[in-house]
Design a protein around this motif. Structure first.
Motif, PDB file in Angstrom:
ATOM      1  N   LYS A  95      12.456   1.220   2.999  1.00 36.30           N
ATOM      2  CA  LYS A  95      12.656   0.901   4.414  1.00 36.30           C
ATOM      3  C   LYS A  95      11.366   1.153   5.201  1.00 36.30           C
ATOM      4  CE  LYS A  95      16.991   0.843   3.070  1.00 36.30           C
ATOM      5  NZ  LYS A  95      17.701  -0.370   2.672  1.00 36.30           N
ATOM      6  N   GLU A  96      10.648   2.227   4.845  1.00 32.75           N
ATOM      7  CA  GLU A  96       9.371   2.494   5.504  1.00 32.75           C
ATOM      8  C   GLU A  96       8.377   1.370   5.224  1.00 32.75           C
ATOM      9  OE1 GLU A  96       8.668   7.229   5.985  1.00 32.75           O
ATOM     10  OE2 GLU A  96       8.519   6.481   3.933  1.00 32.75           O
ATOM     11  N   ILE A  97       8.374   0.865   4.009  1.00 29.79           N
ATOM     12  CA  ILE A  97       7.450  -0.213   3.646  1.00 29.79           C
ATOM     13  C   ILE A  97       7.760  -1.466   4.459  1.00 29.79           C
ATOM     14  CG2 ILE A  97       6.722  -1.745   1.783  1.00 29.79           C
ATOM     15  CD1 ILE A  97       7.291   0.571  -0.168  1.00 29.79           C
ATOM     16  N   ILE A  98       9.048  -1.804   4.556  1.00 30.58           N
ATOM     17  CA  ILE A  98       9.452  -3.003   5.298  1.00 30.58           C
ATOM     18  C   ILE A  98       9.056  -2.876   6.766  1.00 30.58           C
ATOM     19  CG2 ILE A  98      11.427  -4.354   6.077  1.00 30.58           C
ATOM     20  CD1 ILE A  98      12.813  -3.555   3.430  1.00 30.58           C
ATOM     21  N   LEU A  99       9.335  -1.713   7.348  1.00 31.43           N
ATOM     22  CA  LEU A  99       8.978  -1.499   8.751  1.00 31.43           C
ATOM     23  C   LEU A  99       7.471  -1.605   8.946  1.00 31.43           C
ATOM     24  CD1 LEU A  99       9.687  -0.720  11.666  1.00 31.43           C
ATOM     25  CD2 LEU A  99       9.571   1.691  10.958  1.00 31.43           C
ATOM     26  N   GLY A 100       6.712  -0.964   8.066  1.00 28.12           N
ATOM     27  CA  GLY A 100       5.259  -1.002   8.180  1.00 28.12           C
ATOM     28  C   GLY A 100       4.704  -2.415   8.070  1.00 28.12           C
ATOM     29  N   GLN A 101       5.247  -3.205   7.147  1.00 25.22           N
ATOM     30  CA  GLN A 101       4.781  -4.588   6.993  1.00 25.22           C
ATOM     31  C   GLN A 101       5.091  -5.411   8.228  1.00 25.22           C
ATOM     32  OE1 GLN A 101       6.829  -5.747   3.394  1.00 25.22           O
ATOM     33  NE2 GLN A 101       5.144  -5.093   2.064  1.00 25.22           N
ATOM     34  N   TRP A 102       6.277  -5.219   8.781  1.00 25.41           N
ATOM     35  CA  TRP A 102       6.659  -5.979   9.981  1.00 25.41           C
ATOM     36  C   TRP A 102       5.772  -5.612  11.171  1.00 25.41           C
ATOM     37  CZ3 TRP A 102       8.942  -4.375  14.687  1.00 25.41           C
ATOM     38  CH2 TRP A 102       9.385  -5.425  15.505  1.00 25.41           C
ATOM     39  N   LEU A 103       5.517  -4.321  11.351  1.00 24.83           N
ATOM     40  CA  LEU A 103       4.653  -3.890  12.448  1.00 24.83           C
ATOM     41  C   LEU A 103       3.249  -4.450  12.288  1.00 24.83           C
ATOM     42  CD1 LEU A 103       5.765  -0.152  12.812  1.00 24.83           C
ATOM     43  CD2 LEU A 103       6.260  -2.029  14.395  1.00 24.83           C
ATOM     44  N   ALA A 104       2.755  -4.502  11.044  1.00 24.68           N
ATOM     45  CA  ALA A 104       1.419  -5.046  10.803  1.00 24.68           C
ATOM     46  C   ALA A 104       1.380  -6.541  11.110  1.00 24.68           C
ATOM     47  CB  ALA A 104       1.005  -4.784   9.364  1.00 24.68           C
ATOM     48  N   GLU A 105       2.402  -7.267  10.667  1.00 28.58           N
ATOM     49  CA  GLU A 105       2.440  -8.713  10.904  1.00 28.58           C
ATOM     50  C   GLU A 105       2.517  -9.035  12.397  1.00 28.58           C
ATOM     51  OE1 GLU A 105       5.507 -10.616   8.667  1.00 28.58           O
ATOM     52  OE2 GLU A 105       4.697  -9.981   6.725  1.00 28.58           O
ATOM     53  N   LYS A 106       3.231  -8.194  13.142  1.00 33.26           N
ATOM     54  CA  LYS A 106       3.382  -8.425  14.576  1.00 33.26           C
ATOM     55  C   LYS A 106       2.281  -7.749  15.389  1.00 33.26           C
ATOM     56  CE  LYS A 106       7.339 -10.633  14.369  1.00 33.26           C
ATOM     57  NZ  LYS A 106       7.587 -11.966  14.961  1.00 33.26           N
ATOM     58  N   ASN A 107       1.421  -6.984  14.725  1.00 38.34           N
ATOM     59  CA  ASN A 107       0.354  -6.245  15.400  1.00 38.34           C
ATOM     60  C   ASN A 107       0.916  -5.347  16.506  1.00 38.34           C
ATOM     61  OD1 ASN A 107      -2.337  -5.468  15.799  1.00 38.34           O
ATOM     62  ND2 ASN A 107      -2.668  -7.049  17.355  1.00 38.34           N
ATOM     63  N   LEU A 108       1.957  -4.580  16.156  1.00 37.89           N
ATOM     64  CA  LEU A 108       2.682  -3.782  17.141  1.00 37.89           C
ATOM     65  C   LEU A 108       2.471  -2.274  17.007  1.00 37.89           C
ATOM     66  CD1 LEU A 108       6.164  -5.585  17.206  1.00 37.89           C
ATOM     67  CD2 LEU A 108       4.503  -5.482  19.074  1.00 37.89           C
ATOM     68  N   ARG A 109       1.732  -1.833  15.997  1.00 36.18           N
ATOM     69  CA  ARG A 109       1.702  -0.393  15.733  1.00 36.18           C
ATOM     70  C   ARG A 109       1.365   0.434  16.965  1.00 36.18           C
ATOM     71  NH1 ARG A 109       2.911   3.766  15.922  1.00 36.18           N
ATOM     72  NH2 ARG A 109       2.366   5.594  14.689  1.00 36.18           N
ATOM     73  N   ASP A 110       0.365   0.037  17.726  1.00 30.75           N
ATOM     74  CA  ASP A 110      -0.066   0.845  18.860  1.00 30.75           C
ATOM     75  C   ASP A 110       0.920   0.801  20.030  1.00 30.75           C
ATOM     76  OD1 ASP A 110      -2.313   1.638  17.521  1.00 30.75           O
ATOM     77  OD2 ASP A 110      -3.602   0.086  18.387  1.00 30.75           O
TER      78      ASP A 110
END
Length: 313
Positions: free
Chosen positions: A54-69
């Motif tokens: 689940k952490e991997i999926i969330l991390g990939q989605w945030l990276a694709e959307k450029n939302l981490r910050d």
């Protein structure tokens, strides 16, 4: 969306936190749900090392959307059943789980980090020392506990205060209108009346998991329907059915649903709260959003929780 502040985190935290326990893969309908949450103003995600991919999926989605910050990540570690068997609340397990969570999430820090379980036989000192090492290294912004008794949280914060360390900035037990007869899962802690009084005195934010009691107020359950063994074991009781009855009455008066009343109850405590939710589609998310904006008076809260026999109309 409404927000609150947790000391140490540079962003406001949405009071409805998106749970990721049901994420299965990075495609529809999960993506639609995550997109809808962001569009609604949500910015906080709950995950855990124990949830693994689940952490991997969330991390990939945030990276694709450029939302981490732009978002707040709450992850957890030191779960008893994650890796080696038996209690794992120790510096070594915390270090291992945090390192692996950061790798899975594709980030160099998490905004909120909680210990997923407690081991009361372990002294709080080494635990707080370890967590503060990661705060100093900027791998964690704020620390907290999930499934710790409130007196252990207080003990940890007293140790931190006396050793010039940063203490727990939040607590994350179960809190819902329906009170658990016994832990839903081994080692879990629910906020009882004494815990709530302590939170009110400290004004320590509480991030509630199972805030909707597994759907107890959805109308899908009844005293005669005992097909869901876990629901029967955890939530079936005379007092909870009376709480359900009162939620139905109040929902009819306010022209909402009982489950919206139950979620609003969590968000109208005498201390700062967030509710971790798990909507399955954008429609369910909108129902939760409406609950957040549904006002309940202190008198109604006490009546729902069986502390009063009637409430003023």
């Amino acid at each position: 969306m409404k927000y609150l502040h947790i000391h140490g985190v540079g962003k406001e935290i949405s009071r409805l936190i998106m749970g990721t326990g049901d994420l299965r893969k990075l495609e529809e309908p999960e993506l639609t749900m995550l997109d809808a949450y962001i569009a609604a103003g949500g910015n906080t995600f709950d995950t855990a090392h124990q949830y693994r991919n689940k952490e991997i999926i969330l991390g990939q989605w945030l990276a694709e959307k450029n939302l981490r910050d732009q978002v707040v990540i709450l992850t957890k570690g030191a779960h008893h059943d994650d890796g080696s068997p038996g209690p794992r609340v120790n510096p070594q397990a915390i270090r291992k789980d945090l390192t692996e969570s950061l790798e899975r999430l594709g980030t160099d820090y998490v905004d909120l980090y909680a210990l997923h379980r407690d081991d009361p036989s372990v002294a709080v000192g080494p635990i707080m020392e370890e967590l503060n090492e990661h705060i100093r290294a900027k791998r964690i912004r704020a620390i907290g506990a999930s499934n710790w008794a409130f007196h252990r949280v207080q003990e940890a914060n007293e140790y931190a205060a006396s050793h010039n360390l940063i203490g727990f900035a939040f607590n994350s037990p179960n809190l819902s209108l329906a009170k658990a007869n016994e832990p839903r899962w081994e080692g879990c802690v629910s906020a009882d009346e004494e815990t709530c009084l302590w939170h009110a005195s400290k004004q320590l934010p509480l991030l509630a998991w199972s805030s909707q009691a597994g759907g107890f107020f959805s109308g899908n359950f009844s005293p005669d329907n005992r097909s869901e063994e876990e629901m029967v074991r955890v939530y079936y009781s005379e007092n909870n059915w009376e709480r359900y009855r009162r939620a139905v009455i109040l929902a009819e008066e306010k022209r909402v649903t009982p489950i919206q009343i139950a979620l609003s109850y969590v968000l109208h405590q005498a201390f700062p709260t967030c509710a971790i939710i798990g909507p399955r589609n954008p429609e369910e998310l909108q129902i939760s959003m409406q609950s957040m904006n549904l006002l309940l008076t202190p008198n109604e809260i006490e009546w729902l929780d069986l502390k009063k026999e009637e409430f003023a109309q």
